[in-house]
Design a protein around this motif. Structure first.
Motif, PDB file in Angstrom:
ATOM      1  N   LYS A 114     -23.518  -3.803 -29.163  1.00 18.23           N
ATOM      2  CA  LYS A 114     -22.285  -4.568 -28.558  1.00 18.23           C
ATOM      3  C   LYS A 114     -20.952  -3.671 -28.606  1.00 18.23           C
ATOM      4  O   LYS A 114     -20.047  -3.873 -27.639  1.00 18.23           O
ATOM      5  N   THR A 115     -20.900  -2.779 -29.408  1.00 19.20           N
ATOM      6  CA  THR A 115     -19.735  -2.182 -29.663  1.00 19.20           C
ATOM      7  C   THR A 115     -19.490  -1.128 -28.492  1.00 19.20           C
ATOM      8  O   THR A 115     -18.400  -0.750 -28.043  1.00 19.20           O
ATOM      9  N   GLN A 116     -20.936  -0.875 -27.937  1.00 16.81           N
ATOM     10  CA  GLN A 116     -20.525  -0.090 -26.613  1.00 16.81           C
ATOM     11  C   GLN A 116     -19.827  -0.644 -25.577  1.00 16.81           C
ATOM     12  O   GLN A 116     -18.976  -0.037 -24.921  1.00 16.81           O
ATOM     13  N   GLU A 118     -17.730  -3.117 -26.058  1.00 17.64           N
ATOM     14  CA  GLU A 118     -16.276  -3.178 -26.451  1.00 17.64           C
ATOM     15  C   GLU A 118     -15.498  -1.747 -26.360  1.00 17.64           C
ATOM     16  O   GLU A 118     -14.499  -1.958 -25.545  1.00 17.64           O
ATOM     17  N   ALA A 119     -16.261  -0.752 -26.405  1.00 19.54           N
ATOM     18  CA  ALA A 119     -15.497   0.609 -26.023  1.00 19.54           C
ATOM     19  C   ALA A 119     -15.235   0.676 -24.838  1.00 19.54           C
ATOM     20  O   ALA A 119     -14.364   1.087 -24.489  1.00 19.54           O
ATOM     21  N   ALA A 120     -16.426   0.383 -23.761  1.00 19.62           N
ATOM     22  CA  ALA A 120     -16.184   0.666 -22.386  1.00 19.62           C
ATOM     23  C   ALA A 120     -14.785  -0.513 -22.022  1.00 19.62           C
ATOM     24  O   ALA A 120     -14.163  -0.078 -21.121  1.00 19.62           O
ATOM     25  N   PHE A 121     -15.196  -1.542 -22.583  1.00 19.29           N
ATOM     26  CA  PHE A 121     -14.178  -2.766 -22.074  1.00 19.29           C
ATOM     27  C   PHE A 121     -12.686  -2.194 -22.610  1.00 19.29           C
ATOM     28  O   PHE A 121     -11.647  -2.365 -21.672  1.00 19.29           O
ATOM     29  N   ALA A 122     -12.707  -1.664 -23.722  1.00 20.79           N
ATOM     30  CA  ALA A 122     -11.216  -0.986 -24.241  1.00 20.79           C
ATOM     31  C   ALA A 122     -10.670   0.162 -23.130  1.00 20.79           C
ATOM     32  O   ALA A 122      -9.518   0.308 -23.096  1.00 20.79           O
ATOM     33  N   LEU A 123     -11.605   0.575 -22.295  1.00 18.87           N
ATOM     34  CA  LEU A 123     -11.321   1.747 -21.633  1.00 18.87           C
ATOM     35  C   LEU A 123     -11.027   1.071 -20.063  1.00 18.87           C
ATOM     36  O   LEU A 123     -10.870   1.877 -19.276  1.00 18.87           O
ATOM     37  N   MET A 125     -13.086  -0.736 -18.185  1.00 21.69           N
ATOM     38  CA  MET A 125     -14.170  -0.406 -17.084  1.00 21.69           C
ATOM     39  C   MET A 125     -14.513  -1.854 -16.721  1.00 21.69           C
ATOM     40  O   MET A 125     -14.611  -2.918 -17.429  1.00 21.69           O
ATOM     41  N   ILE A 134     -22.788   2.723 -18.652  1.00 25.64           N
ATOM     42  CA  ILE A 134     -23.109   2.859 -20.198  1.00 25.64           C
ATOM     43  C   ILE A 134     -24.124   2.265 -20.619  1.00 25.64           C
ATOM     44  O   ILE A 134     -25.198   2.911 -21.284  1.00 25.64           O
ATOM     45  N   GLN A 138     -28.576   4.078 -21.378  1.00 27.61           N
ATOM     46  CA  GLN A 138     -29.030   3.992 -22.910  1.00 27.61           C
ATOM     47  C   GLN A 138     -30.438   3.085 -22.852  1.00 27.61           C
ATOM     48  O   GLN A 138     -31.121   3.508 -23.695  1.00 27.61           O
TER      49      GLN A 138
ATOM     50  N   ASN B  51      -5.927  -6.538 -27.369  1.00 27.26           N
ATOM     51  CA  ASN B  51      -6.716  -5.994 -25.853  1.00 27.26           C
ATOM     52  C   ASN B  51      -7.535  -6.968 -25.399  1.00 27.26           C
ATOM     53  O   ASN B  51      -8.426  -6.469 -24.594  1.00 27.26           O
ATOM     54  N   LEU B  53     -10.154  -8.395 -26.610  1.00 25.00           N
ATOM     55  CA  LEU B  53     -11.636  -8.199 -26.874  1.00 25.00           C
ATOM     56  C   LEU B  53     -11.933  -9.845 -27.470  1.00 25.00           C
ATOM     57  O   LEU B  53     -13.230 -10.209 -27.506  1.00 25.00           O
ATOM     58  N   ARG B  79      -4.364  -3.865 -18.630  1.00 26.13           N
ATOM     59  CA  ARG B  79      -5.285  -3.758 -19.915  1.00 26.13           C
ATOM     60  C   ARG B  79      -5.395  -2.014 -20.233  1.00 26.13           C
ATOM     61  O   ARG B  79      -5.699  -1.673 -21.335  1.00 26.13           O
ATOM     62  N   PHE B  86     -12.013   2.501 -32.544  1.00 29.16           N
ATOM     63  CA  PHE B  86     -12.693   1.594 -33.396  1.00 29.16           C
ATOM     64  C   PHE B  86     -13.115   2.358 -34.811  1.00 29.16           C
ATOM     65  O   PHE B  86     -13.299   3.518 -34.706  1.00 29.16           O
ATOM     66  N   PHE B  92     -20.043   7.223 -26.488  1.00 27.09           N
ATOM     67  CA  PHE B  92     -21.115   7.004 -25.802  1.00 27.09           C
ATOM     68  C   PHE B  92     -22.195   8.098 -25.720  1.00 27.09           C
ATOM     69  O   PHE B  92     -22.019   9.087 -25.693  1.00 27.09           O
ATOM     70  N   HIS B  94     -25.129   8.837 -24.944  1.00 26.31           N
ATOM     71  CA  HIS B  94     -25.719   9.599 -23.788  1.00 26.31           C
ATOM     72  C   HIS B  94     -24.733  10.524 -22.905  1.00 26.31           C
ATOM     73  O   HIS B  94     -25.185  11.320 -22.120  1.00 26.31           O
ATOM     74  N   VAL B 108     -12.521   4.722 -13.881  1.00 24.95           N
ATOM     75  CA  VAL B 108     -11.626   3.518 -13.665  1.00 24.95           C
ATOM     76  C   VAL B 108     -10.335   3.802 -13.110  1.00 24.95           C
ATOM     77  O   VAL B 108      -9.693   3.022 -12.352  1.00 24.95           O
ATOM     78  N   MET B 156      -6.218   7.946 -21.373  1.00 22.59           N
ATOM     79  CA  MET B 156      -5.652   6.861 -20.461  1.00 22.59           C
ATOM     80  C   MET B 156      -4.303   6.811 -20.347  1.00 22.59           C
ATOM     81  O   MET B 156      -3.875   5.883 -19.496  1.00 22.59           O
TER      82      MET B 156
END
Lengths: 219, 244
Positions: A114-116, A118-123, A125, A134, A138, B51, B53, B79, B86, B92, B94, B108, B156
């Motif tokens: 799930k953290t993936q 969250e990381a994408a959301f924080a960017l 996306m 993402i 994977q 943010n 989450l 946002r 974190f 990522f 991959h 983005v 960003m």
């Protein structure tokens, strides 16, 4: 072991071999076509559709292929739909495989932490970007082992086709034994032809698995 | 100085469990806020609420005059003004290092590939990773991964950077290299809200230190008065746990 018998039967076996491969791979293609969208619907918990998919998965995973084939082959004509043994074989295999593939891809999708997200959301996306860029890449590489196992399983399941008079390897061997009683030769050839059919898939599957694992988790 | 972040009586609850109770906090441009407190005091949750989450039950979070939370459930320009790093890096796996960093600006923000790549390499140089652009996260140490994650957030161009216990998963030797990067960012005038357990670092980097306990801000002040003259008993007890 009479090698003359083997030489004589070889063309018949090759024909059955190619037919088995053809129907097998068409079925596997169908199983991808069903399994991938089915896994998406379960992953996104799309109302109604995901419940139907779950029922489908449970139904096909908990009944033997032979029973499914009988249902399609002898059941559909009762509804006025007649299909050839080949179509029935490919369709049955595809439906069974679809259930297994759906589970394989779903587990891959759910294995992405799930953290993936969250990381994408924080960017910032979007949901589409998150899934495409993402999660999906994977998920695909982590579902490779299960998918390879399914492909091998499905190719072996083709041996059930003989029950609906499809002239596959199994049917051919049984037929020849019934006609001429060359049991040893016929069964040996049967085993060898299945190995010829599956060994390349196993080897290739191992390579793909290693590649996928390497790209995700390292050596 | 203008306000970058304004949190207005924020309330966060999980069903009946109250996690954050009426939090008010204003962060000015260029300010570095460090939040400390015992585990479960809600400091990480506060960052996650900033943010979007986490959903909030009351109040609001405003960044640069735009409401960020309550969340509007989709990507929005406002946002993008918040960067986050974190504890578990969450690069990522991959994508190689360069792709990790350039992915969001290109996809983005729709910026030009060449321009983004150039900036990425410039930023990577500043954290000493310019030679690792082709490496995958699995080939990097924890400290390297975390420095890369900081670059991924920086590129960003956020107005405010949230750092959530970014050294908590690192070996002691690697803590230093990451904190040095953050210290430099502070010197350059980046606005940051930092949650950490590194008290010496808090003292060095903070303009203002906030102590949270039980979902509330218990005490806040400049690093000097915070660490030398804590006013509340609760903070005194908390700080004592760091001295043997």
């Amino acid at each position: 072991m009479d090698f003359n018998v083997i030489r004589e039967y070889l063309p018949i076996y090759w024909e059955a071999f190619f037919l088995t491969i053809k129907i097998g791979w068409i079925g596997i293609l169908i199983s991808f076509g069903i399994g991938i969208p089915a896994s998406f619907s379960m992953f996104f918990k799309i109302p109604v559709i995901s419940q139907i998919v779950k029922a489908y998965v449970e139904l096909f995973r908990n009944t033997p292929l032979l029973v499914q084939l009988f249902f399609i082959y002898f059941g559909l004509p009762k509804l006025g739909i007649t299909i050839s043994a080949q179509t029935c074989g490919a369709l049955g295999l595809g439906l069974l495989g679809g259930a297994y593939m759906a589970e394989a891809f779903r587990s891959g999708l759910e294995a992405v932490p799930k953290t993936q997200s969250e990381a994408a959301f924080a960017l910032n996306m979007s949901k589409g970007q998150l899934f495409r860029l993402i999660i999906l890449p994977q998920a695909l590489s982590s579902s490779v082992p299960a998918v390879v196992a399914n492909v091998i399983f499905l190719l072996k399941e083709t041996s059930v086709f003989s029950a609906i008079s499809l002239m596959d390897l199994m049917f051919t061997a049984k037929d020849l034994i019934g006609l001429y009683y060359n049991t040893t030769e016929c069964l040996t050839m049967l085993v060898l032809f299945y190995v010829i059919m599956l060994l390349p898939v196993s080897v290739l599957g191992n390579i793909v698995e290693k590649k996928a694992r390497f790209s995700m988790f390292g050596e | 100085m203008s306000e970058v972040l304004k949190i207005d009586s924020l309330v966060k609850r999980y069903d009946d469990l109250s996690v954050l109770e009426k939090i008010d906090l204003t962060v000015k441009k260029g300010e570095v806020i460090v939040i400390v407190g015992p585990s479960g005091c809600g400091k990480s949750t506060l960052l996650r609420c900033i943010n979007g989450l986490e959903s909030i039950q009351d109040g609001k979070v405003v960044v640069d005059d735009e409401v960020v939370n309550p969340v509007q459930k989709k990507a929005s320009k406002s946002r993008e003004k918040i960067g986050m790093v974190f504890q578990s890096y969450d690069l990522f796996p991959h994508k190689n290092l360069l792709q990790n960093i350039t992915l969001a600006p290109i996809k983005v923000q729709k910026r030009k590939k060449e321009e983004v790549k150039e900036e990425a390499i410039e930023l990577l140089k500043r954290v000493g990773l310019e030679n690792r652009t082709d490496s995958y996260p699995r080939q990097l140490s924890g400290g390297q991964k975390q420095r890369a994650a900081i670059v991924r957030a920086l590129i960003m161009h956020p107005e405010i950077l949230l750092l959530d216990e970014i050294t908590a998963a690192l070996d002691p030797e690697m803590v230093r290299e990451v904190l040095d990067v953050v210290l430099n960012l502070a010197k350059e005038g980046h606005t940051m809200v930092i949650v950490t357990h590194e008290m010496a670092f808090a003292k060095a980097v903070a303009d203002r230190v906030i102590f949270m306990d039980g979902g509330k801000i218990v005490e806040e002040g400049s690093p000097e008065e915070f660490f030398e003259n804590p006013r509340t008993e609760r903070l005194k007890r908390f700080l004592e746990t760091f001295t043997y």
